[in-house]
Design a protein around this motif. Structure first.
Motif: not given
Ligand code: GAL
Length: 942
Positions: A172, A344, A416-417, A488, A491, A519, A553
């Motif tokens: 992201d 990441h 990640n993910e 994480e 936010h 995050w 963010d």
């Molecule tokens: C998570 C992801 C991050 C970012 C965050 C939202 O799912 O690992 O990279 O996307 O959400 O800002």
């Protein structure tokens, strides 16, 4: 031509990965001005010299130097998902550099090192293909012996934006091709040191040390990293300052060493020597392991007070220089942050040296994410497709090999993910086997099979509590044996995150909880390219697939200035807990450090502006001590503050590490009424509202229950998935469009009493307001009661009044909480005192405009140039801005807000919390503002 863009296989031609070593062998950095030309697609590429070459800075991203444009997308691939094929629409950029090789490098075998090339590239030196680069944030070294020559050399890097490997790099963040990290020629002396692996453990005062040394054999060909022949190092010598000499590859027991931790980042300088090369190391002794589902460092429980850090600079993208990285780490230390997840991908290698030295724990993440496959329910996910296994293995290996000597790295993260699958299992097993002394992390696999920690993102506090107390029925025995961490949470998008304290309390309560990582650290806004420092986000570069401002963010802005949440975080993350007895007779001091007693801190009491020392007894790690207080009598607030005695740990002497404040109850201020008409005020008999106060014209005085939605208001809280976001609920209810009806306008003794109703259009729901105005002849007192009526379709954002003055405000001075803003679930860093802020600072400007900046005040003076407005009350939530909430809500970027010509002021009896629903938990029930009677008592004076 450009090779193999659709191949899922790793790059070709690279040497076996190894650590970045500080060697005395000659090197030549090739950073600087290169030349670049572009082709629209790989089919257009020509091998001649034609085309327009323009200068470009290396390291750097092309899109930030006017060549192509950045693309911001979160989960979605900005191209068709047809793995392993990249789209045809795939720009290719030829980079060339002519250089003269230094004679010192030429005197040895040599390699050419790339540390970060975003995209997929083929590399030629003097017309000889050295190989291909895959893995945008990973190091590759090519053998150049015999190709590098005396005199002029020509290096060509042909870089395609998209390749099969783009499917593995769906983090992201901005897609921005370019050679964004250094390019270096390294001499590799025959018989020199190819690689080193330091194993340094700590147990109760004693250390263990083994240093494996792998020698260069002189013809550095494509090696096999599994071939770590310890015997190779036999002729090397090792000396560690203060500890003596050691034999390579042999386990040594050291009766007494100083441990490394983020709180005590003690490093031993060491040298590994062969006749042809010396390598300088810095060794930190520490042991990380898991026992009884608890994460332990050097035998003591470890709590991560962490942040996720991307590399980001608003002008240079991921080409973040060392000074900036150092400043970021120091800013973290100053705010009680002790850990970073390198989200990441592996950061610039030099960042690791800084983390060792400054003292920050790292979860070091592989450069791997395939999140976009979630769109197809993870079908075709590379993580579970054998043709991608070599690429997975290659990426993990390069991650581990580069950074394996850093004490700061406690945990390897697979990526990640990336869903689940055999390829992830394989790299977890490999990492564990290659480096048994570190833990392995991956969040995306609910089985937690081959990992050492149970990790989640954005779990609600309710769920974290269940996990911490082993009350989650879904956990099998294996998972119960693992410590838990939030890789994480919270936010930090826009106004927020709300609810940090509740998470932290859980971390302090349950030993299984190893803390987490906010995050995120930094916002990824990009400044207008070549222009003003205005902050842009997804969609601002004409992207057709994008995720708007979801990349804005962070706790700090892109230029690294802190947002208000950072001060709150510092308080919540404090390693010392302080609790004041209600009668102020004592303060309980809780030592939450990992390894330090409190000898480095001094305690003071601040009463009526006078600071007096408090004797702070020794408080061992984990202990709590009640310290009796003898404070001067006061009606004012009392602060107990713990500060550093001396500079250290990234902070100055006197730096405040922990504080607690007692603010006495303050009754609402009243005026002694005199039966005057209405003193300084003029009312409009048609609306019942004041239109003038002294010399000041007042406009648009009205009850208001709405705010310009925050990013969090626009999100759906994890626990409310069946409901639309609160911002939508407000919009559906038309909360921003309350209509007023004057019911009556009467006198009651000394008071002017106005009754109004403020209803939602369409429905039978609203508030009945009673405005009771009195005066002492100079000021105006308002006692406003709000009573909801009808079936309310939504919660309120706030409850109070708005007014407008036709002049811009210059500054606000207030007594109350500050300097930062405060909503019911934020503002942990705000303390009671007297503060002044410029209008901009008071308003708190965010990249995407939204509700922010409320201060909870007892007395505020709004400087309006020729006039001023004073507001007195108790715990009144005040906002002051040059724009109405409607304007803020309708504006996409801060720089698009109109110039300040007027001032909008709101005074609220109550506000809603902000939560963190842009990604995570919504506003906790205790911080919501359900329709309920409210009372606002203020005195206004112009
Ligand atoms: C998570 C992801 C991050 C970012 C965050 C939202 O799912 O690992 O990279 O996307 O959400 O800002």
């Amino acid at each position: 031509m450009i090779n193999d863009l659709a191949s899922p296989l790793p790059g070709t031609g690279g040497r076996a990965p190894r650590a970045h070593l500080r060697s005395d062998a000659p090197r030549q950095v090739l950073d600087g001005t290169w030349q670049v030309r572009s082709f629209p697609t790989p089919r257009h590429v020509t091998d001649d010299d034609q085309g327009i070459w323009s200068p470009v800075e290396v390291p750097g991203h092309l899109a930030l130097q006017g060549i192509g444009t950045p693309i911001y997308a979160n989960v979605d691939y900005p191209f068709p998902m047809d793995p392993p094929f990249p789209p045809d629409d795939n720009p290719v950029y030829d980079h060339r550099l002519e250089f003269n090789a230094g004679s010192d490098v030429l005197a040895h075998p040599s390699v050419l090192r790339f540390e970060g090339v975003d995209g997929a590239a083929t590399v030629w030196l003097n017309g000889v293909e050295l190989g291909t680069l895959r893995g945008s944030r990973l190091t590759t070294e090519f053998e150049t012996t015999g190709v590098l020559r005396a005199g002029a050399n020509l290096l060509l890097v042909r870089l395609a934006q998209w390749s099969a490997h783009s499917y593995l790099e769906d983090q992201d963040m901005w897609w921005m091709p370019g050679i964004f990290r250094s390019v270096t020629l390294l001499a590799r002396p025959r018989g020199g040191i190819r690689d080193v692996f330091v194993h340094a453990g700590y147990d109760n005062g004693a250390g263990t040390l083994r240093i494996d040394v792998d020698r260069e054999n002189g013809d550095a060909k494509n090696g096999d990293a599994e071939n770590h022949d310890v015997e190779d190092g036999a002729e090397a010598t090792i000396s560690v300052d203060g500890l003596g000499d050691f034999t390579p590859g042999v386990d040594h027991l050291l009766p007494s060493v100083r441990p490394w931790s983020a709180e005590t980042p003690y490093l031993y300088a060491a040298q590994v020597r062969t006749p042809s090369e010396t390598v300088n190391l810095r060794i930190g002794f520490r042991t990380v392991h898991v026992e009884n589902s608890t994460l332990l460092l050097n035998g003591a429980p470890l709590l991560f007070r962490g942040v996720n850090r991307h590399e980001h600079d608003p002008r240079r993208g991921r080409a973040v220089d060392l000074d900036t990285a150092r400043a970021e780490l120091l800013l973290m230390k100053q705010h009680n942050i002790n850990a970073v997840r390198t989200s990441h991908y592996p950061p610039d290698a030099a960042f690791l040296d800084l983390a060792d030295e400054i003292g920050i724990y790292l979860v070091l993440e592989n450069d791997l994410e395939t999140h976009g496959f979630v769109t197809e329910d993870w079908h075709r996910n590379p993580s579970d497709d054998p043709q991608w296994l070599p690429a997975y293995a290659d990426r993990m290996r390069r991650t581990v090999e580069r950074d394996k000597n850093h004490p700061s790295v406690l945990i390897w993260s697979l990526g990640n993910e990336a869903g689940t699958g055999a390829n992830l299992d394989a790299i977890a097993i490999w990492a564990k086997q290659r480096d048994p002394e570190r833990l392995v992390h991956y969040e995306g696999d609910p089985r937690s099979l081959h990992v050492d920690l149970y990790s989640r993102m954005y779990a609600t506090t309710g769920e974290v509590e269940r996990i911490g107390s082993f009350a989650d029925p879904d956990e099998d025995e294996h998972r119960r044996s693992l410590p838990f961490m939030l890789c994480e949470y919270a936010h930090a998008m826009g106004n927020g995150p709300g609810g940090l304290s509740e998470y932290q309390e859980l971390f302090h309560t349950y030993p299984r909880l190893a803390g987490g990582f906010i995050w995120e650290w930094v916002e990824h806004a990009l400044y207008e390219i070549g222009g003003r420092p205005v902050s842009l986000y997804g969609g601002d570069f004409g992207e057709r697939v994008h995720d708007g401002n979801f990349v804005i963010d962070g706790l700090v802005h892109a230029g690294k200035t802190p947002g208000p949440a950072l001060a709150d975080l510092a308080r919540v993350f404090s390693p010392v807990g302080l609790e004041l007895a209600p009668d102020l007779s004592a303060v309980t001091v809780i030592n939450r450090y990992h390894a330090l007693d409190l000898a480095h801190l001094e305690a003071v009491a601040v009463v009526d502006g006078v600071t007096t020392p408090i004797e702070l007894p020794s408080v061992t790690v984990g202990a709590q001590v009640v310290v009796p207080l003898t404070l001067a009598a006061t009606n004012g607030p009392v602060i107990i503050s713990l500060r550093r005695r001396a500079a250290g740990d990234g902070c100055e002497a006197g730096h405040e590490v922990a504080w607690v404040q007692h603010v006495p109850h303050r009754p609402a201020p009243t005026l002694t009424s005199v039966p005057l008409r209405l003193g300084p005020a003029v009312f409009d008999e048609h609306t019942g509202m004041p239109v003038r106060l002294g010399e000041l014209d007042l406009h648009d005085v009205a009850v208001s229950l709405w705010r310009a939605p925050t990013d969090n208001d626009r999100g759906t809280g994890w626990e409310e998935q069946d409901l639309p976001p609160v911002a939508v609920r407000w919009a559906n209810a038309r909360l921003d469009d309350l209509r007023t009806r004057l019911v009556e306008f009467t006198e009651d003794g000394d008071a002017l009493v106005v009754r109004t109703r403020h209803g939602l259009p369409v429905r039978y729901a609203g508030v009945a307001a009673t405005w009771r105005w009195t005066t002492d002849g100079t000021a105006l007192a308002l006692d406003l009661s709000l009573e909801p009526y009808g079936p309310w379709p939504c919660d309120w954002a706030r409850a109070g009044l708005d007014l407008r003055v036709a002049a811009p405000a210059r500054q606000v001075t207030w007594t109350g909480y500050g300097p930062g803003p405060q909503y019911p679930d934020t503002g942990q860093g705000a303390r009671y005192g007297t503060f002044t802020a410029s209008t901009d600072d008071f308003a708190v400007r965010t990249v995407r405009p939204q509700e922010h900046g409320a201060r909870v005040v007892d007395d505020a003076l709004i400087d309006l140039g020729a006039a001023s407005l004073r507001v007195l009350g108790t715990d009144v939530s005040l906002t002051v801005r040059p724009w109405s909430r409607a304007t803020i809500a309708a504006t996409a970027h801060d720089h698009e807000l109109p110039d300040a010509t007027e001032t909008w002021i709101s005074l609220d009896a109550a506000t809603s919390g902000v939560g963190t629903a842009s990604c995570g938990q919504g506003v906790l029930p205790e911080y919501r503002l359900t329709p309920s009677p409210q009372r606002l008592r203020v005195i206004l004076q112009a």
